[in-house]
Design an enzyme around this catalytic site. Structure first.
Site, PDB file in Angstrom:
ATOM      1  N   LYS A  35       0.856  -1.198   0.000  1.00  0.00           N
ATOM      2  CA  LYS A  35       0.000   0.000   0.000  1.00  0.00           C
ATOM      3  C   LYS A  35       0.886   1.241   0.000  1.00  0.00           C
ATOM      4  CE  LYS A  35      -0.934  -0.738   4.930  1.00  0.00           C
ATOM      5  NZ  LYS A  35      -0.944   0.386   5.810  1.00  0.00           N
ATOM      6  N   TYR A 261      15.359  30.888   7.256  1.00  0.00           N
ATOM      7  CA  TYR A 261      14.201  31.603   7.807  1.00  0.00           C
ATOM      8  C   TYR A 261      14.307  31.713   9.320  1.00  0.00           C
ATOM      9  CZ  TYR A 261      11.515  31.231   3.439  1.00  0.00           C
ATOM     10  OH  TYR A 261      11.062  31.340   2.152  1.00  0.00           O
TER      11      TYR A 261
HETATM   12  C1  PLP Z   1      -3.160  -4.761   8.235  1.00  0.00           C
HETATM   13  C2  PLP Z   1      -1.696  -4.614   7.987  1.00  0.00           C
HETATM   14  N1  PLP Z   1      -0.955  -5.722   7.791  1.00  0.00           N
HETATM   15  C3  PLP Z   1       0.364  -5.651   7.562  1.00  0.00           C
HETATM   16  C4  PLP Z   1       1.013  -4.429   7.525  1.00  0.00           C
HETATM   17  C5  PLP Z   1       2.494  -4.391   7.299  1.00  0.00           C
HETATM   18  O1  PLP Z   1       3.137  -3.862   8.418  1.00  0.00           O
HETATM   19  P1  PLP Z   1       4.737  -3.794   8.485  1.00  0.00           P
HETATM   20  O2  PLP Z   1       5.114  -2.784   7.443  1.00  0.00           O
HETATM   21  O3  PLP Z   1       5.011  -3.318   9.862  1.00  0.00           O
HETATM   22  O4  PLP Z   1       5.244  -5.138   8.190  1.00  0.00           O
HETATM   23  C6  PLP Z   1       0.287  -3.259   7.734  1.00  0.00           C
HETATM   24  C7  PLP Z   1       0.978  -1.969   7.686  1.00  0.00           C
HETATM   25  O5  PLP Z   1       0.512  -0.913   7.926  1.00  0.00           O
HETATM   26  C8  PLP Z   1      -1.111  -3.347   7.975  1.00  0.00           C
HETATM   27  O6  PLP Z   1      -1.856  -2.270   8.183  1.00  0.00           O
END
Ligand code: PLP
Length: 369
Positions: A35, A261
Protein backbone atom coordinates in the site's frame (compact mmCIF):
# COMPACT_ATOMS: atom_id res chain seq x y z
CA UNK A 1 19.88 21.71 -11.74
CA UNK A 2 17.17 19.14 -11.18
CA UNK A 3 15.76 18.32 -7.75
CA UNK A 4 16.06 15.16 -5.69
CA UNK A 5 15.54 11.64 -6.95
CA UNK A 6 15.17 8.20 -5.41
CA UNK A 7 17.16 5.09 -6.32
CA UNK A 8 15.63 1.71 -5.60
CA UNK A 9 17.77 -1.39 -5.79
CA UNK A 10 15.53 -4.22 -6.94
CA UNK A 11 18.30 -6.79 -6.46
CA UNK A 12 18.33 -5.95 -2.77
CA UNK A 13 14.54 -6.28 -2.71
CA UNK A 14 14.91 -9.72 -4.24
CA UNK A 15 17.51 -10.67 -1.62
CA UNK A 16 15.20 -9.46 1.17
CA UNK A 17 12.33 -11.54 -0.19
CA UNK A 18 14.57 -14.61 -0.46
CA UNK A 19 15.65 -14.14 3.16
CA UNK A 20 12.05 -14.19 4.36
CA UNK A 21 11.11 -17.00 1.97
CA UNK A 22 14.01 -19.13 3.22
CA UNK A 23 12.68 -19.31 6.79
CA UNK A 24 9.06 -20.05 5.89
CA UNK A 25 7.55 -23.48 5.43
CA UNK A 26 7.02 -24.11 1.69
CA UNK A 27 3.25 -23.97 2.08
CA UNK A 28 3.29 -20.55 3.78
CA UNK A 29 3.19 -17.64 1.40
CA UNK A 30 4.39 -14.06 1.61
CA UNK A 31 1.64 -11.50 1.16
CA UNK A 32 3.71 -8.38 0.55
CA UNK A 33 2.14 -5.14 1.81
CA UNK A 34 2.51 -2.64 -1.03
CA UNK A 35 0.00 0.00 0.00
CA UNK A 36 0.95 3.68 -0.20
CA UNK A 37 2.75 3.20 -3.52
CA UNK A 38 4.79 0.32 -2.05
CA UNK A 39 5.73 2.46 0.96
CA UNK A 40 6.89 5.18 -1.45
CA UNK A 41 9.06 2.84 -3.53
CA UNK A 42 6.76 2.68 -6.58
CA UNK A 43 4.02 0.06 -6.83
CA UNK A 44 4.51 -1.33 -10.32
CA UNK A 45 8.27 -1.90 -10.34
CA UNK A 46 8.33 -3.26 -6.79
CA UNK A 47 5.40 -5.61 -7.31
CA UNK A 48 6.69 -6.98 -10.60
CA UNK A 49 10.12 -7.79 -9.14
CA UNK A 50 8.58 -9.14 -5.95
CA UNK A 51 6.41 -11.46 -8.01
CA UNK A 52 9.42 -12.85 -9.86
CA UNK A 53 11.27 -13.24 -6.54
CA UNK A 54 8.62 -15.53 -5.06
CA UNK A 55 6.03 -13.38 -3.29
CA UNK A 56 2.69 -15.19 -3.16
CA UNK A 57 0.30 -12.23 -2.99
CA UNK A 58 -0.06 -8.55 -2.26
CA UNK A 59 -1.99 -6.39 0.18
CA UNK A 60 -3.16 -2.85 -0.52
CA UNK A 61 -5.37 -0.28 1.21
CA UNK A 62 -7.43 1.05 -1.70
CA UNK A 63 -9.29 -0.46 -4.64
CA UNK A 64 -7.44 1.86 -7.05
CA UNK A 65 -4.14 0.38 -5.84
CA UNK A 66 -5.49 -3.13 -6.31
CA UNK A 67 -6.59 -2.33 -9.85
CA UNK A 68 -3.22 -0.79 -10.70
CA UNK A 69 -1.56 -3.92 -9.39
CA UNK A 70 -3.89 -6.21 -11.31
CA UNK A 71 -2.90 -4.45 -14.57
CA UNK A 72 0.70 -5.64 -14.11
CA UNK A 73 0.07 -8.95 -12.39
CA UNK A 74 -2.72 -11.05 -13.79
CA UNK A 75 -2.38 -14.11 -11.60
CA UNK A 76 -1.49 -13.41 -7.97
CA UNK A 77 -3.95 -12.97 -5.10
CA UNK A 78 -4.54 -9.35 -4.15
CA UNK A 79 -5.99 -8.55 -0.74
CA UNK A 80 -7.72 -5.29 0.07
CA UNK A 81 -6.94 -4.62 3.74
CA UNK A 82 -8.83 -1.32 3.72
CA UNK A 83 -12.62 -1.11 3.81
CA UNK A 84 -14.41 -2.10 0.58
CA UNK A 85 -17.73 -0.47 -0.26
CA UNK A 86 -20.69 -1.81 -2.26
CA UNK A 87 -19.70 0.32 -5.30
CA UNK A 88 -16.42 -1.60 -5.40
CA UNK A 89 -17.99 -5.05 -5.58
CA UNK A 90 -18.15 -5.52 -9.35
CA UNK A 91 -14.47 -4.52 -9.70
CA UNK A 92 -13.53 -6.81 -6.81
CA UNK A 93 -15.27 -9.79 -8.39
CA UNK A 94 -14.14 -9.06 -11.93
CA UNK A 95 -10.48 -8.51 -10.97
CA UNK A 96 -10.30 -11.18 -8.27
CA UNK A 97 -9.51 -8.80 -5.42
CA UNK A 98 -10.28 -10.19 -1.98
CA UNK A 99 -11.50 -7.63 0.56
CA UNK A 100 -11.59 -7.97 4.33
CA UNK A 101 -14.92 -7.90 6.14
CA UNK A 102 -14.70 -5.35 8.90
CA UNK A 103 -18.23 -4.98 10.30
CA UNK A 104 -21.68 -6.47 10.00
CA UNK A 105 -23.08 -3.37 8.26
CA UNK A 106 -20.33 -3.54 5.65
CA UNK A 107 -20.78 -7.29 5.24
CA UNK A 108 -24.52 -6.89 4.62
CA UNK A 109 -23.94 -4.12 2.09
CA UNK A 110 -21.28 -6.13 0.22
CA UNK A 111 -23.55 -9.17 0.23
CA UNK A 112 -26.40 -7.17 -1.33
CA UNK A 113 -24.07 -5.83 -4.02
CA UNK A 114 -22.60 -9.29 -4.68
CA UNK A 115 -26.11 -10.72 -5.11
CA UNK A 116 -26.36 -8.77 -8.38
CA UNK A 117 -23.34 -10.56 -9.82
CA UNK A 118 -24.25 -14.21 -9.88
CA UNK A 119 -20.84 -15.07 -8.39
CA UNK A 120 -20.04 -14.96 -4.67
CA UNK A 121 -17.43 -12.50 -3.45
CA UNK A 122 -14.54 -14.23 -1.62
CA UNK A 123 -13.75 -12.33 1.61
CA UNK A 124 -11.49 -12.63 4.63
CA UNK A 125 -12.94 -11.90 8.06
CA UNK A 126 -10.88 -9.30 9.85
CA UNK A 127 -10.88 -9.78 13.61
CA UNK A 128 -9.98 -6.89 15.87
CA UNK A 129 -8.05 -8.65 18.61
CA UNK A 130 -6.76 -5.52 20.31
CA UNK A 131 -5.65 -3.03 17.67
CA UNK A 132 -8.91 -1.10 18.06
CA UNK A 133 -8.91 -0.06 14.42
CA UNK A 134 -10.66 -2.21 11.80
CA UNK A 135 -12.52 -5.47 12.12
CA UNK A 136 -15.06 -7.39 14.16
CA UNK A 137 -14.27 -7.12 17.88
CA UNK A 138 -12.98 -10.57 18.85
CA UNK A 139 -15.54 -10.95 21.64
CA UNK A 140 -18.41 -10.40 19.18
CA UNK A 141 -17.38 -13.13 16.73
CA UNK A 142 -19.59 -15.82 18.27
CA UNK A 143 -22.64 -13.58 18.10
CA UNK A 144 -22.12 -12.40 14.49
CA UNK A 145 -21.52 -15.85 13.02
CA UNK A 146 -25.22 -16.72 12.44
CA UNK A 147 -25.77 -13.44 10.60
CA UNK A 148 -22.57 -13.87 8.55
CA UNK A 149 -23.72 -17.36 7.57
CA UNK A 150 -26.92 -15.88 6.15
CA UNK A 151 -24.90 -13.71 3.73
CA UNK A 152 -24.74 -16.33 1.01
CA UNK A 153 -23.26 -14.05 -1.65
CA UNK A 154 -20.07 -13.75 0.38
CA UNK A 155 -17.63 -16.64 0.48
CA UNK A 156 -15.70 -16.55 3.77
CA UNK A 157 -12.35 -17.84 2.56
CA UNK A 158 -9.97 -16.49 5.17
CA UNK A 159 -9.43 -14.81 8.51
CA UNK A 160 -6.85 -12.30 9.66
CA UNK A 161 -5.89 -9.87 12.39
CA UNK A 162 -3.25 -7.21 12.97
CA UNK A 163 -1.00 -6.78 16.02
CA UNK A 164 -0.89 -3.47 17.83
CA UNK A 165 2.51 -4.01 19.40
CA UNK A 166 5.32 -6.50 19.62
CA UNK A 167 7.59 -5.82 22.56
CA UNK A 168 9.85 -8.83 23.09
CA UNK A 169 10.57 -7.63 26.63
CA UNK A 170 6.84 -7.29 27.37
CA UNK A 171 5.09 -9.72 25.06
CA UNK A 172 1.82 -10.11 26.99
CA UNK A 173 -0.39 -7.88 24.79
CA UNK A 174 0.80 -9.73 21.67
CA UNK A 175 0.16 -13.14 23.25
CA UNK A 176 -3.29 -11.94 24.28
CA UNK A 177 -4.06 -10.85 20.72
CA UNK A 178 -2.82 -14.17 19.40
CA UNK A 179 -5.00 -16.14 21.82
CA UNK A 180 -8.06 -14.08 20.87
CA UNK A 181 -7.34 -14.70 17.20
CA UNK A 182 -7.11 -18.45 17.76
CA UNK A 183 -10.45 -18.48 19.56
CA UNK A 184 -12.14 -16.49 16.79
CA UNK A 185 -10.59 -18.71 14.15
CA UNK A 186 -11.78 -21.87 15.84
CA UNK A 187 -15.33 -20.54 16.05
CA UNK A 188 -15.41 -19.45 12.41
CA UNK A 189 -13.82 -22.64 11.10
CA UNK A 190 -16.28 -24.72 13.08
CA UNK A 191 -19.23 -22.69 11.79
CA UNK A 192 -18.12 -22.95 8.16
CA UNK A 193 -16.86 -26.50 8.50
CA UNK A 194 -13.64 -25.76 6.61
CA UNK A 195 -10.17 -24.39 7.27
CA UNK A 196 -9.83 -20.66 6.67
CA UNK A 197 -6.77 -19.10 5.04
CA UNK A 198 -5.19 -17.41 8.05
CA UNK A 199 -2.69 -14.56 8.24
CA UNK A 200 -1.72 -12.41 11.20
CA UNK A 201 1.93 -11.42 11.05
CA UNK A 202 3.21 -8.11 9.78
CA UNK A 203 6.99 -7.61 10.00
CA UNK A 204 7.53 -7.57 13.75
CA UNK A 205 5.25 -10.51 14.62
CA UNK A 206 6.88 -12.43 11.75
CA UNK A 207 10.29 -11.78 13.30
CA UNK A 208 8.98 -12.53 16.78
CA UNK A 209 7.18 -15.88 16.42
CA UNK A 210 7.49 -18.40 13.63
CA UNK A 211 4.53 -20.26 15.17
CA UNK A 212 2.35 -17.36 13.99
CA UNK A 213 3.14 -17.77 10.29
CA UNK A 214 -0.11 -19.68 9.52
CA UNK A 215 -0.95 -19.78 5.78
CA UNK A 216 0.70 -16.47 4.98
CA UNK A 217 2.76 -13.71 6.57
CA UNK A 218 2.04 -10.08 5.73
CA UNK A 219 5.26 -8.08 5.97
CA UNK A 220 5.81 -4.61 4.61
CA UNK A 221 8.64 -2.62 6.17
CA UNK A 222 10.90 -5.64 6.61
CA UNK A 223 11.02 -6.25 2.86
CA UNK A 224 11.84 -2.60 2.27
CA UNK A 225 14.81 -3.19 4.57
CA UNK A 226 13.90 -1.99 8.05
CA UNK A 227 13.13 -3.40 11.51
CA UNK A 228 15.25 -6.56 11.29
CA UNK A 229 18.14 -7.02 13.66
CA UNK A 230 18.20 -6.18 17.33
CA UNK A 231 16.44 -8.67 19.55
CA UNK A 232 14.43 -10.00 16.61
CA UNK A 233 16.89 -11.66 14.29
CA UNK A 234 14.94 -14.28 12.39
CA UNK A 235 16.22 -12.72 9.15
CA UNK A 236 18.24 -9.68 8.17
CA UNK A 237 17.21 -7.38 5.34
CA UNK A 238 18.79 -4.30 3.80
CA UNK A 239 17.21 -0.97 2.83
CA UNK A 240 16.41 -0.85 -0.86
CA UNK A 241 15.84 2.89 -1.23
CA UNK A 242 18.33 5.74 -1.38
CA UNK A 243 17.29 9.38 -1.70
CA UNK A 244 19.71 11.75 -3.35
CA UNK A 245 20.11 15.28 -4.63
CA UNK A 246 22.79 17.84 -5.52
CA UNK A 247 24.51 20.82 -3.99
CA UNK A 248 23.32 23.90 -5.88
CA UNK A 249 25.34 26.67 -4.18
CA UNK A 250 28.18 26.92 -1.67
CA UNK A 251 29.08 30.04 0.28
CA UNK A 252 31.76 30.74 2.84
CA UNK A 253 30.28 32.63 5.79
CA UNK A 254 31.96 34.20 8.84
CA UNK A 255 31.32 33.28 12.46
CA UNK A 256 28.04 34.84 13.62
CA UNK A 257 26.21 34.44 10.29
CA UNK A 258 22.52 33.60 10.52
CA UNK A 259 21.22 30.85 8.28
CA UNK A 260 17.69 30.39 6.89
CA UNK A 261 14.20 31.60 7.81
CA UNK A 262 14.02 33.10 11.27
CA UNK A 263 17.81 32.99 11.62
CA UNK A 264 17.49 29.91 13.83
CA UNK A 265 21.11 28.90 13.23
CA UNK A 266 24.09 31.15 13.92
CA UNK A 267 27.52 29.92 12.82
CA UNK A 268 30.11 29.70 15.58
CA UNK A 269 33.05 29.79 13.18
CA UNK A 270 33.78 30.68 9.57
CA UNK A 271 32.46 27.78 7.54
CA UNK A 272 31.04 26.65 4.18
CA UNK A 273 27.28 26.46 3.87
CA UNK A 274 26.01 24.24 1.05
CA UNK A 275 22.50 24.82 -0.20
CA UNK A 276 21.01 21.61 -1.51
CA UNK A 277 18.08 20.97 -3.76
CA UNK A 278 15.36 19.33 -1.63
CA UNK A 279 12.81 20.60 0.83
CA UNK A 280 9.62 19.83 2.65
CA UNK A 281 7.68 19.98 -0.65
CA UNK A 282 9.68 16.91 -1.68
CA UNK A 283 8.92 15.17 1.60
CA UNK A 284 12.02 16.07 3.60
CA UNK A 285 10.43 16.87 6.98
CA UNK A 286 10.60 20.47 8.16
CA UNK A 287 10.99 18.93 11.62
CA UNK A 288 14.59 18.13 10.57
CA UNK A 289 15.42 21.86 10.71
CA UNK A 290 18.66 22.08 12.73
CA UNK A 291 18.39 18.31 13.39
CA UNK A 292 18.93 16.46 10.11
CA UNK A 293 22.10 14.87 8.78
CA UNK A 294 22.94 14.47 5.10
CA UNK A 295 25.97 12.96 3.40
CA UNK A 296 28.22 15.16 1.28
CA UNK A 297 31.73 14.21 0.18
CA UNK A 298 31.45 10.95 2.13
CA UNK A 299 30.86 12.81 5.42
CA UNK A 300 27.86 13.21 7.69
CA UNK A 301 27.02 16.93 7.68
CA UNK A 302 24.41 18.72 9.81
CA UNK A 303 21.35 20.45 8.41
CA UNK A 304 21.52 24.02 9.73
CA UNK A 305 18.68 26.52 9.75
CA UNK A 306 15.10 25.74 8.79
CA UNK A 307 14.28 23.28 6.04
CA UNK A 308 12.42 25.34 3.46
CA UNK A 309 10.05 24.33 0.68
CA UNK A 310 12.68 23.41 -1.93
CA UNK A 311 16.06 24.01 -0.31
CA UNK A 312 18.05 22.90 2.70
CA UNK A 313 21.20 24.49 4.11
CA UNK A 314 24.00 22.25 5.35
CA UNK A 315 27.20 23.10 7.24
CA UNK A 316 29.93 21.29 5.31
CA UNK A 317 32.75 22.74 7.43
CA UNK A 318 35.55 25.23 6.75
CA UNK A 319 37.50 24.94 3.46
CA UNK A 320 35.29 22.00 2.54
CA UNK A 321 36.02 21.86 -1.18
CA UNK A 322 32.30 21.25 -1.70
CA UNK A 323 30.99 22.64 -5.00
CA UNK A 324 27.72 22.94 -6.88
CA UNK A 325 26.86 19.66 -8.56
CA UNK A 326 28.25 17.49 -5.75
CA UNK A 327 26.00 14.58 -4.92
CA UNK A 328 24.12 14.65 -1.61
CA UNK A 329 22.56 11.65 0.10
CA UNK A 330 19.45 12.29 2.19
CA UNK A 331 18.86 8.58 2.81
CA UNK A 332 21.44 5.97 1.90
CA UNK A 333 25.20 5.62 1.83
CA UNK A 334 28.15 7.52 0.45
CA UNK A 335 31.57 5.92 0.85
CA UNK A 336 31.69 4.57 4.36
CA UNK A 337 29.08 7.01 5.71
CA UNK A 338 25.40 6.21 5.86
CA UNK A 339 22.10 7.60 7.03
CA UNK A 340 19.02 5.39 6.75
CA UNK A 341 15.32 6.17 7.05
CA UNK A 342 15.11 4.87 10.63
CA UNK A 343 17.77 7.33 11.78
CA UNK A 344 16.18 10.17 9.81
CA UNK A 345 12.89 9.26 11.48
CA UNK A 346 14.36 9.16 14.96
CA UNK A 347 15.88 12.61 14.47
CA UNK A 348 12.43 14.10 13.90
CA UNK A 349 10.47 11.88 16.26
CA UNK A 350 8.66 9.69 13.78
CA UNK A 351 9.00 6.26 12.17
CA UNK A 352 10.75 5.06 9.03
CA UNK A 353 7.35 4.34 7.45
CA UNK A 354 6.40 8.02 7.54
CA UNK A 355 9.73 9.13 6.08
CA UNK A 356 9.54 6.61 3.22
CA UNK A 357 5.88 7.16 2.35
CA UNK A 358 6.37 10.91 2.74
CA UNK A 359 8.80 11.19 -0.19
CA UNK A 360 6.64 13.10 -2.61
CA UNK A 361 5.21 11.18 -5.57
CA UNK A 362 6.70 13.78 -7.93
CA UNK A 363 10.25 12.79 -6.90
CA UNK A 364 11.60 10.61 -9.70
CA UNK A 365 12.08 6.92 -8.83
CA UNK A 366 15.03 5.30 -10.60
CA UNK A 367 15.37 1.53 -10.51
CA UNK A 368 18.67 -0.29 -10.46
CA UNK A 369 19.59 -3.96 -10.07
C1 PLP B 1 -3.16 -4.76 8.24
C2 PLP B 1 -1.70 -4.61 7.99
N1 PLP B 1 -0.96 -5.72 7.79
C3 PLP B 1 0.36 -5.65 7.56
C4 PLP B 1 1.01 -4.43 7.53
C5 PLP B 1 2.49 -4.39 7.30
O1 PLP B 1 3.14 -3.86 8.42
P1 PLP B 1 4.74 -3.79 8.49
O2 PLP B 1 5.11 -2.78 7.44
O3 PLP B 1 5.01 -3.32 9.86
O4 PLP B 1 5.24 -5.14 8.19
C6 PLP B 1 0.29 -3.26 7.73
C7 PLP B 1 0.98 -1.97 7.69
O5 PLP B 1 0.51 -0.91 7.93
C8 PLP B 1 -1.11 -3.35 7.97
O6 PLP B 1 -1.86 -2.27 8.18
Amino acid sequence: MSGPWVEIDLKVLEANIRQVRSVLRPETSIVFVVKANAYGHGLKAVAERAFSAGVGGFAVAYVREALELRRSLSALPIFLIGVAEPVDVSALIEHRIVPVLTSLEQARALDRAAALHGRPLPVHVKVDTGMGRLGFPWHEIASVIPELQRLTHLDAAGICTHFASIEPAQPDPAFTQYARFCTARELLEEAWGKPLFSHVSSSLPFLFKHEWDFNAVRPGILLYGYEAGGALDRVTTEPILQWKTHVIQVKTVPAGATIGYGGTHVTNQATDIATISAGYADGYPRALSNKGIVLIGGKRCPVVGRVSMNWITVDVGPSSGTKPGDEVVLIGRQGSASIWADEVAERCDTISYEILTGIHASVERRYVG
